[in-house]
Write an enzyme that holds these catalytic residues in place. Structure first.
Site, mmCIF file in Angstrom:
data_model
loop_
_atom_site.group_PDB
_atom_site.id
_atom_site.type_symbol
_atom_site.label_atom_id
_atom_site.label_comp_id
_atom_site.label_asym_id
_atom_site.label_seq_id
_atom_site.Cartn_x
_atom_site.Cartn_y
_atom_site.Cartn_z
ATOM 1 N N PRO A 88 0.821 -1.224 0.000
ATOM 2 C CA PRO A 88 0.000 0.000 0.000
ATOM 3 C C PRO A 88 0.850 1.267 0.000
ATOM 4 O O PRO A 88 0.316 2.371 -0.120
ATOM 5 C CB PRO A 88 -0.838 -0.123 1.272
ATOM 6 C CG PRO A 88 -0.206 -1.175 2.090
ATOM 7 C CD PRO A 88 0.644 -2.021 1.204
ATOM 8 N N GLU A 115 2.538 -7.959 8.797
ATOM 9 C CA GLU A 115 2.655 -6.524 9.031
ATOM 10 C C GLU A 115 3.493 -5.800 7.980
ATOM 11 O O GLU A 115 3.234 -4.671 7.633
ATOM 12 C CB GLU A 115 3.250 -6.309 10.432
ATOM 13 C CG GLU A 115 3.086 -4.923 11.001
ATOM 14 C CD GLU A 115 1.624 -4.449 11.053
ATOM 15 O OE1 GLU A 115 0.717 -5.303 11.188
ATOM 16 O OE2 GLU A 115 1.410 -3.239 10.930
ATOM 17 N N ARG A 153 -3.669 -8.197 -20.437
ATOM 18 C CA ARG A 153 -4.622 -7.854 -21.497
ATOM 19 C C ARG A 153 -4.089 -6.775 -22.444
ATOM 20 O O ARG A 153 -4.659 -6.535 -23.499
ATOM 21 C CB ARG A 153 -5.996 -7.477 -20.923
ATOM 22 C CG ARG A 153 -6.056 -6.192 -20.180
ATOM 23 C CD ARG A 153 -7.302 -6.145 -19.325
ATOM 24 N NE ARG A 153 -8.547 -6.177 -20.081
ATOM 25 C CZ ARG A 153 -9.017 -5.180 -20.823
ATOM 26 N NH1 ARG A 153 -8.327 -4.051 -20.926
ATOM 27 N NH2 ARG A 153 -10.155 -5.282 -21.468
ATOM 28 N N ASP A 168 -10.913 0.705 -24.635
ATOM 29 C CA ASP A 168 -10.982 0.532 -23.183
ATOM 30 C C ASP A 168 -11.216 1.851 -22.475
ATOM 31 O O ASP A 168 -10.691 2.887 -22.898
ATOM 32 C CB ASP A 168 -9.635 0.022 -22.652
ATOM 33 C CG ASP A 168 -9.583 -1.480 -22.588
ATOM 34 O OD1 ASP A 168 -10.563 -2.115 -22.982
ATOM 35 O OD2 ASP A 168 -8.551 -1.987 -22.134
HETATM 36 N N1 ADE Z 1 -0.836 -5.152 -0.003
HETATM 37 C C1 ADE Z 1 -1.689 -4.737 0.953
HETATM 38 N N2 ADE Z 1 -2.448 -3.720 0.536
HETATM 39 C C2 ADE Z 1 -2.067 -3.465 -0.756
HETATM 40 C C3 ADE Z 1 -2.469 -2.530 -1.744
HETATM 41 N N3 ADE Z 1 -3.414 -1.619 -1.520
HETATM 42 N N4 ADE Z 1 -1.862 -2.570 -2.935
HETATM 43 C C4 ADE Z 1 -0.891 -3.466 -3.176
HETATM 44 N N5 ADE Z 1 -0.461 -4.381 -2.300
HETATM 45 C C5 ADE Z 1 -1.040 -4.384 -1.094
#
Ligand code: ADE
Length: 249
Positions: A88, A115, A153, A168
């Site tokens: 994230p 974590e 794709r 697309d």
């Molecule tokens: N791992 C945990 N959350 C994630 C996300 N939002 N994007 C990519 N990998 C992740």
């Protein structure tokens, strides 16, 4: 193209990569896909891949020795291939990144769980970091599947003759407009006459207008970077005017 995924849950990829377009891409030899189990590179007695964080706090951290060893084993002496951490904290994935990644002969995607990763994994073995959106998943596997699908794709031949490149959503910066198929009337709802007119120019023009309308309604932020003709700008002004009239009513 070859895609290698490093994960603690390789089975998660089995169905997704064995159905529909992902399977077609593999069957047509346009994609070689491998899911590798990081745990196979834990050469301690307990196949341990994680440990508690220095400094305290909750959760478990993926161990640098195991993860770096797994990446190096899969990568071999190939130093051209991007090694992408799914997290994230990465740059947010979008159409342009999908197209960019589809230009590589090979990608390695690394999925975490728990974590987080020991920071030295990033320092030693990662070249890129991608997030699929501003929310936290329990692991990188679903995110990797999203990236693999969107990238594959884009490979010429995967989607057949026309490919993903033209119509697309996002390919031209706009969302796609509506589509229709038979029957011509369903529960009192018909289809736009222009679609059965046989006039390709008019159909294209209608599709472009509808794409602009849907983008204006759902994602007006995207319009800031789209090249619009003066007539199209007038059309948006008209949409805005109609809306403000309706809102007043
Ligand atoms: N791992 C945990 N959350 C994630 C996300 N939002 N994007 C990519 N990998 C992740």
């Amino acid at each position: 193209m070859q895609i290698d995924v490093l994960t603690l849950f390789p089975n998660m990829f089995e169905t997704v990569m064995s159905e529909s377009m992902m399977w077609k891409a593999r069957d047509r030899k346009l994609l070689n896909f491998y899911a590798h189990d990081i745990r196979d590179y834990a050469n301690n007695k307990w196949r341990k891949v994680d440990d508690t964080p220095y400094g305290g706090g909750g959760g478990m951290i993926l161990k640098p020795d195991v993860v770096v060893r797994s990446i190096e084993a899969v990568k071999g002496d190939d130093n051209e291939t991007p090694v992408i951490l799914m997290s994230p904290q990465g740059r947010v994935f979008n159409h342009d990144i999908a197209v960019e990644l589809s230009g590589h002969e090979r990608l390695i995607l690394v999925c975490g769980h728990y974590e987080g990763f020991d920071e030295r994994i990033r320092q030693l073995a990662i070249t890129d970091e991608i997030s699929i959106g501003d929310y936290v998943l329990t692991g990188g596997e679903l995110a990797a599947m999203v990236v693999v699908d969107a990238v594959v794709r884009q490979i010429p031949g995967v989607l057949g003759a026309e490919g993903a490149q033209h119509r697309d959503s996002h390919a031209d910066g706009l969302l796609e407009g509506p589509h229709y198929t038979r029957p011509p009337e369903f529960r009192g709802l018909g289809i736009p006459d222009v679609l059965t007119s046989g006039h390709h120019g008019k159909v294209d023009e209608w599709r472009r207008r509808e794409a602009i309308k849907r983008t204006w309604q759902n994602r007006p932020d995207l319009l800031e970077t789209v090249d619009l003709t003066d007539a199209e700008k007038d059309y948006i002004a008209q949409l805005a005017q109609d809306k403000s009239h309706n809102d007043d009513d």
